[in-house]
Design a protein around this motif. Structure first.
Motif: not given
Length: 349
Positions: A117-123, A125-133
């Motif tokens: 995870c490049n941003q553990p804090g965002a995970v 908080r649950g406010g960011v949906v990760p995207v595969v690329g």
């Protein structure tokens, strides 16, 4: 070449807007056109991670999806050892950058899923949906390995109607995005156990020879007080000749009949001591058992008596006699004629 390099660096410093700092590092930053990764300062300047952990975290973040990031792969890539790399991965795991879980595939194989995870804090908080690329882009942030991905569509603005008679200006409400349901991860089906074909019962081969029972400790015909005292003294004195033969009082009482049997058969104390202390195994774990075995297996036979050692008498030998007729020698207890002469006399008679 060194002079040209210094001139180019001087020209680059001249193009930096604003005054240069009096000390410390000076950044000469050119925008990347390709092959770059965006790394957050929360990782690059993390005050709780070691320099090795930060470097490995940046390296993992720059790799494409599906790259091997195990301890063996990182050890083959860098000069650090397995212990250092394993400790750095545990640091990244502790601070929420790295997640390693075990999963079972449909074919029953168990694998390790590694998620960075490049941003553990965002995970959290649950406010960011990760995207595969892809891991390296020209205009996109650093990649993140995830198992399920959902792209969120552009939010639509919801406007409330304004009344016609209203003359005052009312600020338009801000667009409220509708929450999009996040698809749950597809559960991995458990492998269906395949019933094994029944096997024939395994039969062990019969034992070739039965276990021989332990021979009893020899006993004397009469355990007199003198024999008991001499045997106890000999057993207690063995530790002076061999440090391993330290016996307890119970072991001495148990072995006294065996030594008394040796003494009853006229074995000397020196002979008994040599038989019990010679060629001891190293290390000796059970001295009492060893002495019991030797007293039983090496028991000498009783000494023979005087009559048993006397020379056997020879069978009586018939003496030689001289024939009175032909003067030949023949064996007989009485003098007279030989067999041939006797036959002639009988014929003449």
């Amino acid at each position: 070449m060194a002079t040209q390099h210094d001139i180019a660096l001087t020209n680059a410093l001249t193009g930096i807007p604003g005054p240069l700092p009096p000390s410390g590092v000076i950044h000469v930053a050119f925008p990347h056109a390709n092959r770059f990764t965006i790394v957050g300062n929360h990782l690059a300047q993390h005050d709780g991670l070691s320099l090795t952990a930060i470097g490995i975290g940046v390296h993992i973040q720059s790799l494409p999806a599906g790259a091997q990031v195990g301890i063996k792969a990182l050890t083959a890539r860098f000069a650090e050892g397995e212990t250092t790399i394993a400790a750095a991965l545990r640091e990244l795991e502790t601070h929420g950058y790295l997640h390693r879980t075990r999963a079972r595939l449909a074919n029953g194989r168990v694998i390790t899923r590694t998620v960075f995870c490049n941003q553990p804090g965002a995970v959290l908080r649950g406010g960011v949906v990760p995207v595969v690329g892809p891991a390296v882009r020209s205009t996109a942030p650093a990649p993140t390995l995830v198992r399920e991905h959902v792209r969120v569509p552009e939010p639509t603005a919801v406007l409330e109607p304004r009344p016609m008679a209203e003359t005052t200006s009312v600020p338009e409400p801000m667009p409220v995005p509708e929450p999009m349901p996040v698809r749950e991860p597809i559960p991995v089906p458990e492998p269906v156990p395949v019933p094994e074909a029944p096997h024939a019962p395994v039969r062990l081969p019969p034992r070739t020879a039965p276990t021989q029972p332990r021979r009893p400790l020899p006993h004397p015909q009469a355990l007199t007080p003198e024999l008991r005292q001499a045997a106890s003294a000999l057993l207690a004195d063995l530790r002076r000749h061999a440090e391993e033969l330290v016996l307890s009082e119970e072991a001495v009482e148990e072995l006294v009949p065996g030594v008394a049997a040796w003494l009853e058969r006229d074995a000397t104390t020196d002979a008994i001591r040599r038989a019990l202390t010679a060629d001891l195994p190293k290390p000796l774990k059970h001295p009492a058992r060893l002495l019991r075995h030797r007293l039983t297996a090496l028991l000498p036979p009783p000494l023979p008596g005087v009559h048993d050692l006397a020379q056997p008498r020879r069978a009586p030998v018939t003496p030689f006699q001289t024939c009175d007729g032909c003067e030949r020698a023949f064996r007989s207890h009485d003098p007279g004629h030989c067999r041939d002469c006797r036959a002639q006399y009988w014929e003449a008679a």
